[in-house]
Design a protein around this motif. Structure first.
Motif, mmCIF file in Angstrom:
data_model
loop_
_atom_site.group_PDB
_atom_site.id
_atom_site.type_symbol
_atom_site.label_atom_id
_atom_site.label_comp_id
_atom_site.label_asym_id
_atom_site.label_seq_id
_atom_site.Cartn_x
_atom_site.Cartn_y
_atom_site.Cartn_z
ATOM 1 N N VAL A 158 0.851 -1.193 0.000
ATOM 2 C CA VAL A 158 0.000 0.000 0.000
ATOM 3 C C VAL A 158 0.884 1.240 0.000
ATOM 4 O O VAL A 158 1.827 1.349 0.782
ATOM 5 C CB VAL A 158 -0.947 0.041 1.221
ATOM 6 C CG1 VAL A 158 -1.852 1.268 1.136
ATOM 7 C CG2 VAL A 158 -1.798 -1.220 1.305
ATOM 8 N N ASN A 159 0.591 2.161 -0.894
ATOM 9 C CA ASN A 159 1.325 3.414 -1.020
ATOM 10 C C ASN A 159 0.386 4.547 -0.627
ATOM 11 O O ASN A 159 -0.731 4.652 -1.131
ATOM 12 C CB ASN A 159 1.771 3.568 -2.489
ATOM 13 C CG ASN A 159 2.616 4.796 -2.717
ATOM 14 O OD1 ASN A 159 3.277 5.293 -1.806
ATOM 15 N ND2 ASN A 159 2.609 5.295 -3.944
ATOM 16 N N TYR A 160 0.822 5.390 0.314
ATOM 17 C CA TYR A 160 -0.014 6.471 0.835
ATOM 18 C C TYR A 160 0.484 7.789 0.253
ATOM 19 O O TYR A 160 1.638 8.168 0.465
ATOM 20 C CB TYR A 160 0.052 6.507 2.366
ATOM 21 C CG TYR A 160 -0.277 5.176 3.005
ATOM 22 C CD1 TYR A 160 -1.587 4.842 3.345
ATOM 23 C CD2 TYR A 160 0.737 4.242 3.253
ATOM 24 C CE1 TYR A 160 -1.875 3.621 3.926
ATOM 25 C CE2 TYR A 160 0.451 3.013 3.832
ATOM 26 C CZ TYR A 160 -0.865 2.704 4.162
ATOM 27 O OH TYR A 160 -1.149 1.481 4.722
ATOM 28 N N VAL A 161 -0.375 8.490 -0.458
ATOM 29 C CA VAL A 161 0.046 9.706 -1.160
ATOM 30 C C VAL A 161 -0.800 10.893 -0.706
ATOM 31 O O VAL A 161 -2.029 10.903 -0.871
ATOM 32 C CB VAL A 161 -0.076 9.549 -2.693
ATOM 33 C CG1 VAL A 161 0.337 10.837 -3.402
ATOM 34 C CG2 VAL A 161 0.773 8.376 -3.175
ATOM 35 N N HIS A 162 -0.114 11.895 -0.144
ATOM 36 C CA HIS A 162 -0.787 13.147 0.238
ATOM 37 C C HIS A 162 -0.691 14.095 -0.945
ATOM 38 O O HIS A 162 0.369 14.650 -1.241
ATOM 39 C CB HIS A 162 -0.109 13.748 1.479
ATOM 40 C CG HIS A 162 -0.625 15.101 1.832
ATOM 41 N ND1 HIS A 162 0.204 16.155 2.153
ATOM 42 C CD2 HIS A 162 -1.890 15.586 1.892
ATOM 43 C CE1 HIS A 162 -0.525 17.224 2.403
ATOM 44 N NE2 HIS A 162 -1.800 16.910 2.253
ATOM 45 N N SER A 163 -1.811 14.252 -1.659
ATOM 46 C CA SER A 163 -1.809 15.104 -2.847
ATOM 47 C C SER A 163 -3.236 15.426 -3.244
ATOM 48 O O SER A 163 -4.152 14.617 -3.039
ATOM 49 C CB SER A 163 -1.119 14.385 -4.016
ATOM 50 O OG SER A 163 -1.255 15.117 -5.223
ATOM 51 N N ASN A 177 1.410 14.496 -12.113
ATOM 52 C CA ASN A 177 2.705 14.011 -11.616
ATOM 53 C C ASN A 177 3.139 12.788 -12.424
ATOM 54 O O ASN A 177 2.424 11.784 -12.472
ATOM 55 C CB ASN A 177 2.559 13.645 -10.135
ATOM 56 C CG ASN A 177 3.879 13.263 -9.486
ATOM 57 O OD1 ASN A 177 4.773 12.714 -10.131
ATOM 58 N ND2 ASN A 177 4.002 13.527 -8.204
ATOM 59 N N PRO A 178 4.323 12.839 -13.082
ATOM 60 C CA PRO A 178 4.751 11.705 -13.911
ATOM 61 C C PRO A 178 4.897 10.395 -13.142
ATOM 62 O O PRO A 178 4.871 9.317 -13.748
ATOM 63 C CB PRO A 178 6.100 12.161 -14.498
ATOM 64 C CG PRO A 178 6.501 13.373 -13.720
ATOM 65 C CD PRO A 178 5.262 13.972 -13.146
ATOM 66 N N ASP A 179 5.030 10.464 -11.807
ATOM 67 C CA ASP A 179 5.115 9.227 -11.013
ATOM 68 C C ASP A 179 3.788 8.478 -11.000
ATOM 69 O O ASP A 179 3.757 7.262 -10.767
ATOM 70 C CB ASP A 179 5.501 9.543 -9.561
ATOM 71 C CG ASP A 179 6.937 10.007 -9.428
ATOM 72 O OD1 ASP A 179 7.722 9.781 -10.375
ATOM 73 O OD2 ASP A 179 7.273 10.611 -8.390
ATOM 74 N N TYR A 180 2.700 9.195 -11.228
ATOM 75 C CA TYR A 180 1.372 8.581 -11.115
ATOM 76 C C TYR A 180 0.537 8.641 -12.388
ATOM 77 O O TYR A 180 -0.395 7.868 -12.551
ATOM 78 C CB TYR A 180 0.574 9.262 -9.981
ATOM 79 C CG TYR A 180 1.317 9.296 -8.673
ATOM 80 C CD1 TYR A 180 1.684 8.124 -8.011
ATOM 81 C CD2 TYR A 180 1.701 10.515 -8.095
ATOM 82 C CE1 TYR A 180 2.393 8.162 -6.824
ATOM 83 C CE2 TYR A 180 2.404 10.560 -6.901
ATOM 84 C CZ TYR A 180 2.753 9.378 -6.279
ATOM 85 O OH TYR A 180 3.462 9.410 -5.105
#
Length: 239
Positions: free
Chosen positions: A122-127, A135-138
């Motif tokens: 699980v990856n938690y992203v505050h955005s 964002n190119p990461d996502y």
């Protein structure tokens, strides 16, 4: 045990198989949700039976309608208290889940849930969604985007489809007016690279909820200008 048995019965009726360990994970989630909700606004639903039915079972209605694969990249955009992403992850631990939310406090809650439930992958992203979508990461990295956000489908699609790879899907949990929203969002979907696949009726046992699941396939890349900033998305939704 009363609420665990209720959830198991709901899942049996919906065709969702949960082990005893998974049911216990849901009961831990229930406790954490109500405990943290006293300190911050996570849910307006605070009666345990209602949480089991209107949050957990409602989110799990998605599970029988998707082919979940090992390592599948799933993102929950605007996840809030973790709905529908966390229930799906408990039921389908083989997926890789990203939980994205604009409020750091909610991300802190979700990280605590992940720790207490021993959730891996699980990856938690505050955005904010519109920032994450650029964002190119996502951007265009996910096989499936799930969302239970209340925004209408044209707005929701602009927030969500930029995360989905071509060939992937958006699954939106919507209310009874889903057909009208889909009709209004037709132009938006074309501009964003999406195409309606199907609308499925969902019945949640022991409730009068009339919900629909809208599945949208990503058929072409989303133009770089989308998503726009939040003000423009809300003020002038794509049509």
């Amino acid at each position: 045990m009363e609420y665990q048995a209720l959830l198991k019965d709901c899942c049996d009726q919906m065709g969702v198989a949960l082990s005893e360990a998974q049911l216990e994970q849901f009961m831990t989630y229930l406790s954490l949700l109500l405990e943290w909700n006293e300190k911050m606004n996570l849910t307006a639903i605070t009666e345990k039976r209602e949480v089991v039915l209107k949050h957990f079972a409602d989110c799990l209605s998605l599970v029988p309608l998707v082919e979940w694969k090992n390592g599948m990249q799933v993102i929950d955009v605007g996840t809030g208290a973790g709905f529908p992403g966390v229930p799906v992850k408990i039921a389908c631990p083989e997926i890789e889940l990203t939980l994205l939310d604009s409020l750091q406090k909610r991300i802190g809650f979700l990280q605590e849930v992940g720790t207490q439930l021993h959730l891996d992958g699980v990856n938690y992203v505050h955005s904010r969604a519109e920032d994450g979508g650029q964002n190119p990461d996502y951007r265009e990295k996910f096989d499936l985007c799930v969302s239970r956000a209340v925004a209408n489908l044209a707005v929701l699609s602009e927030y969500c489809l930029p995360f989905v790879r071509v060939g992937g899907r958006l699954a939106a949990l919507k209310g009874p007016d889903a057909e009208a929203e889909v009709a209004q969002a037709k132009g938006a979907l074309e501009k964003l690279g999406g195409r309606l696949v199907e609308i499925r009726d969902v019945a949640i046992p022991y409730t009068d909820l009339s919900h629909k699941l809208v599945f949208i396939e990503k058929v072409s890349p989303t133009p770089k200008k989308y998503p726009r900033n939040a003000g423009k998305i809300k003020k002038s939704p794509l049509s």
